[in-house]
Design a protein around this motif. Sequence first.
Motif, PDB file in Angstrom:
ATOM      1  N   GLY A 139       6.189   1.332   0.448  1.00 44.21           N
ATOM      2  CA  GLY A 139       5.330   1.112   0.869  1.00 44.21           C
ATOM      3  C   GLY A 139       4.878   0.178   1.835  1.00 44.21           C
ATOM      4  N   ARG A 140       3.647   0.172   2.263  1.00 46.48           N
ATOM      5  CA  ARG A 140       3.360  -0.649   3.313  1.00 46.48           C
ATOM      6  C   ARG A 140       2.995  -2.015   3.090  1.00 46.48           C
ATOM      7  NH1 ARG A 140      -0.708  -1.796   8.049  1.00 46.48           N
ATOM      8  NH2 ARG A 140       0.328  -2.517   9.277  1.00 46.48           N
ATOM      9  N   PHE A 174       0.705   3.269   8.378  1.00 46.01           N
ATOM     10  CA  PHE A 174       0.702   3.986   7.798  1.00 46.01           C
ATOM     11  C   PHE A 174       1.335   5.105   7.517  1.00 46.01           C
ATOM     12  CE2 PHE A 174      -1.561   6.453   4.358  1.00 46.01           C
ATOM     13  CZ  PHE A 174      -0.709   5.919   3.216  1.00 46.01           C
ATOM     14  N   ASN A 175       0.839   6.164   8.595  1.00 47.21           N
ATOM     15  CA  ASN A 175       1.127   7.237   8.811  1.00 47.21           C
ATOM     16  C   ASN A 175       2.919   7.293   9.407  1.00 47.21           C
ATOM     17  OD1 ASN A 175       0.728   5.857  11.792  1.00 47.21           O
ATOM     18  ND2 ASN A 175       0.915   7.940  12.725  1.00 47.21           N
ATOM     19  N   ASN A 224      -2.585   0.269  -4.482  1.00 48.23           N
ATOM     20  CA  ASN A 224      -1.163  -1.173  -4.335  1.00 48.23           C
ATOM     21  C   ASN A 224      -0.393  -0.627  -5.579  1.00 48.23           C
ATOM     22  OD1 ASN A 224      -2.998  -1.603  -1.357  1.00 48.23           O
ATOM     23  ND2 ASN A 224      -3.795  -2.709  -3.324  1.00 48.23           N
ATOM     24  N   SER A 259      -2.397   6.107  -1.032  1.00 45.29           N
ATOM     25  CA  SER A 259      -3.508   4.813  -1.014  1.00 45.29           C
ATOM     26  C   SER A 259      -3.462   3.946  -2.581  1.00 45.29           C
ATOM     27  CB  SER A 259      -4.077   5.058  -0.373  1.00 45.29           C
ATOM     28  OG  SER A 259      -4.541   5.573   0.825  1.00 45.29           O
ATOM     29  N   LEU A 283       0.878  -1.341   0.080  1.00 42.82           N
ATOM     30  CA  LEU A 283      -0.453  -0.360  -0.072  1.00 42.82           C
ATOM     31  C   LEU A 283       0.925   1.450   0.203  1.00 42.82           C
ATOM     32  CD1 LEU A 283      -2.869   1.604   0.233  1.00 42.82           C
ATOM     33  CD2 LEU A 283      -3.272   1.259   2.681  1.00 42.82           C
ATOM     34  N   GLN A 284       1.012   1.833  -1.050  1.00 45.80           N
ATOM     35  CA  GLN A 284       1.696   3.367  -1.256  1.00 45.80           C
ATOM     36  C   GLN A 284       0.998   4.687  -0.619  1.00 45.80           C
ATOM     37  OE1 GLN A 284       4.063   3.138  -5.759  1.00 45.80           O
ATOM     38  NE2 GLN A 284       1.639   2.614  -5.939  1.00 45.80           N
ATOM     39  N   THR A 285       1.936   5.241  -0.342  1.00 44.51           N
ATOM     40  CA  THR A 285       1.583   6.507   0.381  1.00 44.51           C
ATOM     41  C   THR A 285       0.522   7.090  -0.016  1.00 44.51           C
ATOM     42  OG1 THR A 285       3.187   8.109  -1.224  1.00 44.51           O
ATOM     43  CG2 THR A 285       3.869   7.263   1.604  1.00 44.51           C
ATOM     44  N   THR A 319       1.198  -4.588   4.146  1.00 50.70           N
ATOM     45  CA  THR A 319      -0.329  -4.810   4.916  1.00 50.70           C
ATOM     46  C   THR A 319      -0.392  -6.252   5.380  1.00 50.70           C
ATOM     47  OG1 THR A 319      -1.742  -5.190   3.305  1.00 50.70           O
ATOM     48  CG2 THR A 319      -1.262  -3.132   4.599  1.00 50.70           C
ATOM     49  N   MET A 344       4.980   5.979   7.900  1.00 55.16           N
ATOM     50  CA  MET A 344       5.759   5.787   6.697  1.00 55.16           C
ATOM     51  C   MET A 344       6.054   6.926   6.045  1.00 55.16           C
ATOM     52  SD  MET A 344       4.840   3.267   2.955  1.00 55.16           S
ATOM     53  CE  MET A 344       3.622   3.922   3.321  1.00 55.16           C
ATOM     54  N   VAL A 345       4.451   7.385   6.422  1.00 52.12           N
ATOM     55  CA  VAL A 345       3.597   8.572   5.428  1.00 52.12           C
ATOM     56  C   VAL A 345       4.637   9.955   5.958  1.00 52.12           C
ATOM     57  CG1 VAL A 345       2.513  10.643   4.879  1.00 52.12           C
ATOM     58  CG2 VAL A 345       1.729   7.967   4.037  1.00 52.12           C
TER      59      VAL A 345
END
Length: 168
Positions: A119-120, A98-99, A47, A45, A41-43, A122, A101-102
């Motif tokens: 990305g994460r 996620f936050n 994929n 949102s 999951l990229q910044t 998930t 990573m961003v």
Amino acid sequence: MKNRLLLLILAFTVKLASAQTLPPDSPSYKRFPSIPPFTILQTDSTNLTKENLKHHQPTLIMYFSPDCDHCKHQWAEMEKKMKELKKYQIVMVTYQPFNEMVDFYNEHKIADHPNIKMGRDTKFFLPPFFKIKSLPFQALYDKKGELITTFEGNVGVDKVLAAFAQKD
């Protein structure tokens, strides 16, 4: 057309046979030495998957944590050598929130480097696939998507570039 199909079947059989010659407890990346079928999951949102990567371009997958000091040092060294690294696509992956990573993405201006995707993970797919024990972790793939080598912990960018150069 039949010859192409026969060659494809033969190539798959050889790859499958080589994967089966390793012990069953070998890490997946050794049994299946091509870019893994990840989804991150990229910044923004969306994929990113293996299929979205540029074909015929060497790839570095880096598993990291935004709050890991070793990872921050690895990134700092990579950033200094970005001119040499820009011909490689770099996929930075984390499992952290996620936050976080961003925040890392924004703080380190990752968007300024078009060859980098972040990305994460998930589904927590990559750590067991690579049997990651320490961060940062890097997996290097050649332009055919075949594994060159892996590194755990901090590694000099010159060593990464040398590993890529052996397969160029």
